[in-house]
Design a protein around this motif. Structure first.
Motif, mmCIF file in Angstrom:
data_model
loop_
_atom_site.group_PDB
_atom_site.id
_atom_site.type_symbol
_atom_site.label_atom_id
_atom_site.label_comp_id
_atom_site.label_asym_id
_atom_site.label_seq_id
_atom_site.Cartn_x
_atom_site.Cartn_y
_atom_site.Cartn_z
ATOM 1 N N THR A 57 0.830 -1.207 0.000
ATOM 2 C CA THR A 57 0.000 0.000 0.000
ATOM 3 C C THR A 57 0.863 1.254 0.000
ATOM 4 O O THR A 57 0.575 2.217 -0.722
ATOM 5 N N ARG A 64 1.504 7.462 -7.182
ATOM 6 C CA ARG A 64 0.476 8.454 -7.534
ATOM 7 C C ARG A 64 1.001 9.852 -7.214
ATOM 8 O O ARG A 64 1.668 10.046 -6.210
ATOM 9 N N ARG A 69 -4.886 8.998 -3.813
ATOM 10 C CA ARG A 69 -4.916 7.727 -3.083
ATOM 11 C C ARG A 69 -4.361 6.590 -3.928
ATOM 12 O O ARG A 69 -4.492 6.591 -5.144
ATOM 13 N N ARG A 71 -4.202 3.062 -5.781
ATOM 14 C CA ARG A 71 -5.234 2.281 -6.470
ATOM 15 C C ARG A 71 -5.223 0.849 -5.953
ATOM 16 O O ARG A 71 -4.166 0.239 -5.797
ATOM 17 N N ALA A 72 -6.401 0.309 -5.708
ATOM 18 C CA ALA A 72 -6.529 -1.055 -5.181
ATOM 19 C C ALA A 72 -5.840 -2.065 -6.086
ATOM 20 O O ALA A 72 -5.194 -3.000 -5.602
ATOM 21 N N GLU A 73 -5.939 -1.885 -7.391
ATOM 22 C CA GLU A 73 -5.315 -2.841 -8.303
ATOM 23 C C GLU A 73 -3.788 -2.795 -8.213
ATOM 24 O O GLU A 73 -3.116 -3.820 -8.351
ATOM 25 N N ASP A 74 -3.230 -1.605 -7.961
ATOM 26 C CA ASP A 74 -1.779 -1.502 -7.768
ATOM 27 C C ASP A 74 -1.359 -2.190 -6.477
ATOM 28 O O ASP A 74 -0.356 -2.895 -6.441
#
Length: 85
Positions: A57, A64, A69, A71-74
């Motif tokens: 995380t 970014r 924020r 990204r969930a996929e990252d």
């Protein structure tokens, strides 16, 4: 940070190197690390697994610009690259 992170456990210390990601901004990376780790712990993950989620995380956060924020996929993609053997 750029040198990685440490997790102290009763059994010893776990060190993970920083993930190699393009850094567009460091604002919020530490907060994102903490949030990822706390969320994983709240979901019942082990401390080591939560540490890996925190690393992923935090790394996703630096990918970014500014205060955007992660990204969930990252986060999920980066987490899959972390081995806790």
């Amino acid at each position: 940070g750029q040198e990685g992170a440490l997790l102290a456990e009763p059994e010893g210390v776990v060190r993970l190197p920083a993930l190699d990601v393009p850094a567009l901004g460091a604002v919020g990376a530490g907060d994102s690390f903490t949030a990822g780790m706390v969320l994983a712990l709240a979901r019942g993950e082990s401390p080591r697994a939560a540490f890996a989620w925190g690393m992923a995380t935090g790394a996703a956060a630096v990918m970014r610009p500014g205060t955007a924020r992660p990204r969930a996929e990252d986060v999920a993609r980066l987490r899959a690259t972390i081995s806790l053997a």
